[in-house]
Design an enzyme around this catalytic site. Structure first.
Site, PDB file in Angstrom:
ATOM      1  N   THR A  20       1.278  -1.522   0.215  1.00 14.93           N
ATOM      2  CA  THR A  20      -0.358  -0.596  -0.078  1.00 14.93           C
ATOM      3  C   THR A  20       0.624   1.433   0.390  1.00 14.93           C
ATOM      4  O   THR A  20       0.347   2.373  -0.666  1.00 14.93           O
ATOM      5  CB  THR A  20      -1.017   0.350   1.290  1.00 14.93           C
ATOM      6  OG1 THR A  20      -1.692  -0.878   1.295  1.00 14.93           O
ATOM      7  CG2 THR A  20      -1.793   1.159   1.642  1.00 14.93           C
TER       8      THR A  20
ATOM      9  N   SER B 164       1.401  -7.631  -1.381  1.00 11.96           N
ATOM     10  CA  SER B 164       2.085  -8.674   0.073  1.00 11.96           C
ATOM     11  C   SER B 164       1.563  -9.255   0.227  1.00 11.96           C
ATOM     12  O   SER B 164       1.598 -10.895   0.966  1.00 11.96           O
ATOM     13  CB  SER B 164       2.318  -7.987   1.151  1.00 11.96           C
ATOM     14  OG  SER B 164       2.041  -8.006   1.989  1.00 11.96           O
TER      15      SER B 164
ATOM     16  N   THR C  64       1.883  -4.187   4.256  1.00 20.21           N
ATOM     17  CA  THR C  64       1.379  -4.476   5.676  1.00 20.21           C
ATOM     18  C   THR C  64       1.182  -6.058   5.566  1.00 20.21           C
ATOM     19  O   THR C  64       1.320  -6.397   6.649  1.00 20.21           O
ATOM     20  CB  THR C  64       0.478  -3.270   6.286  1.00 20.21           C
ATOM     21  OG1 THR C  64      -0.666  -3.481   5.840  1.00 20.21           O
ATOM     22  CG2 THR C  64       1.082  -2.206   6.479  1.00 20.21           C
ATOM     23  N   ASP C  65       0.631  -6.153   5.331  1.00 14.47           N
ATOM     24  CA  ASP C  65      -0.340  -8.324   5.217  1.00 14.47           C
ATOM     25  C   ASP C  65       0.498  -8.865   5.341  1.00 14.47           C
ATOM     26  O   ASP C  65       0.276  -9.382   6.906  1.00 14.47           O
ATOM     27  CB  ASP C  65      -0.552  -8.445   4.242  1.00 14.47           C
ATOM     28  CG  ASP C  65      -2.256  -7.553   4.120  1.00 14.47           C
ATOM     29  OD1 ASP C  65      -2.722  -6.704   4.308  1.00 14.47           O
ATOM     30  OD2 ASP C  65      -3.031  -7.519   2.624  1.00 14.47           O
TER      31      ASP C  65
HETATM   32  N1  ASP Z   1      -2.669  -5.360   0.456  1.00 15.93           N
HETATM   33  C1  ASP Z   1      -1.464  -4.929   0.878  1.00 15.93           C
HETATM   34  C2  ASP Z   1       0.071  -5.371   0.917  1.00 15.93           C
HETATM   35  O1  ASP Z   1      -0.223  -6.635   2.129  1.00 15.93           O
HETATM   36  C3  ASP Z   1      -2.468  -3.892   2.587  1.00 15.93           C
HETATM   37  C4  ASP Z   1      -1.064  -3.098   2.891  1.00 15.93           C
HETATM   38  O2  ASP Z   1      -0.242  -2.811   2.883  1.00 15.93           O
HETATM   39  O3  ASP Z   1      -1.732  -2.278   3.547  1.00 15.93           O
HETATM   40  O4  ASP Z   1       0.501  -5.520   0.180  1.00 15.93           O
END
Ligand code: ASP
Length: 335
Positions: free
Chosen positions: A18, A68, A101-102
């Site tokens: 993100t 991710s 973040t995932d």
């Molecule tokens: N789906 C995104 C990822 O993990 C979520 C994020 O980065 O906050 O790439």
């Protein structure tokens, strides 16, 4: 021994997430596509960067461009190999990795297990991220990235660390605990190691370099294409042995055989008797089984009641990484 005087470059590896995401509207913080903006652009538009760098050079490299949630072993291995090559350069003082973040906690833990301890002791690897895309009216990525750079340049960090929402977390403890709020990470009972406030790093705990493997990892093993298959199963009301038996059935066509299972037990690693029975059965057949807990805080305290080895305080997803690496290393040793 590396001469600290010639450590003068910071490398930023981009992997997507993100922090590099984009939406059609500035007011949309959830309906965006992750991994749309290159790491070079993230850095080019970062306010205050040159003051924070204070003469340290910076170079960027796009290792992956992924949401991710889609990370695979090959991606983790590629990130680890690039991180290793960069850290080995005498001019590099540390790394920042931008990541979704995932699964950030999994990549952070993986890197803490495979990168050489002697390099990590003097050159930190700092993962950072964002909960809002670049296009948001108030994105959090720029501040997180600036904080990660600040921490690296401060020279006070070591090991693999995660920076998000002003907090510094250790790879072993950090967990994503919230799907939306900006401060989405937590380090459970351990708490964050420290924080970054207006460019100042303030440690709450020793930045000890925790939980590395006892022996250095053989980086050549990361070239593996057939990673051992380790699955996570969970105890819950009405749990049975069916999921374990079907995962471990030898006849599954097209899928690789399961080599290990991590079970996320309830509470102190308790298991429905039917699930436990099935796990003990497959353990006897040679499947490695490790017991963790689905509780967000604390760790399984061995009671002597279970015949299953526990996960040494690792969350289920990190126990899965540790078990996969163990199986990979012992396969390489014993053929
Ligand atoms: N789906 C995104 C990822 O993990 C979520 C994020 O980065 O906050 O790439």
């Amino acid at each position: 021994m590396l001469d600290k005087k010639i450590l003068k470059n910071l490398v930023i590896l981009g992997t997507g997430g993100t922090i590099a995401g984009a939406a059609n509207s500035a007011s949309d913080n959830v309906g965006y596509l992750a991994a749309q903006v290159g790491v070079e652009s993230l850095i080019a538009s970062l306010p205050g960067l040159s003051e924070r760098l204070g003469g340290t050079g910076v170079c960027t490299e796009q290792v992956r461009q992924l949401d991710s949630k889609d990370m695979d072993w090959a991606d983790l291995a590629a990130i680890a190999v690039r991180a290793h090559d960069c850290l080995a350069r005498p001019d590099v003082m540390g790394l920042v990795i931008t990541h979704g973040t995932d699964t950030l906690e999994e990549t952070a833990f993986f890197l803490s297990q495979v990168l050489p301890a002697d390099l990590l002791a003097i050159k930190p690897v700092i993962l950072t991220c964002a909960m809002r895309p670049v296009t948001s009216m108030t994105p959090d990525g720029p501040q997180n990235l600036l904080d990660a750079v600040t921490l690296t340049v401060s020279g006070a960090g070591s090991g693999v660390l995660v920076v998000c929402a002003g907090n510094i977390h250790a790879a072993r403890d950090v967990q994503k605990v919230h799907p939306y709020r900006l401060n989405a990470f937590d380090s459970g009972d351990a708490g964050p190691l420290g924080c970054i406030e207006e460019g100042e790093v303030r440690w709450q705990h020793d930045c000890a370099f925790v939980n590395r493997r006892s022996a250095d990892w053989d980086m050549d093993l990361l070239r593996e294409t057939a990673w051992p298959r380790v699955e996570v199963v969970m105890n819950h009301v009405g749990a049975s042995g069916a999921i374990v038996r079907s995962l471990c059935a030898r006849s599954t066509v097209g899928d690789s055989e399961v080599s290990g299972l991590v079970v996320a037990g309830t509470g102190n690693g308790t298991l429905h008797h039917a699930l436990e029975l099935a796990l003990l059965e497959v353990q006897k057949q040679g499947v490695r089984v490790v017991l963790s807990t689905r509780c967000a805080y604390g760790q399984v305290i061995p009671s002597g009641l279970s015949a299953l080895p526990h996960a040494n305080g690792l969350s289920p997803v990190k126990a899965r990484i540790a078990l996969t690496l163990d199986i990979l290393a012992s396969r390489a040793k014993h053929g």
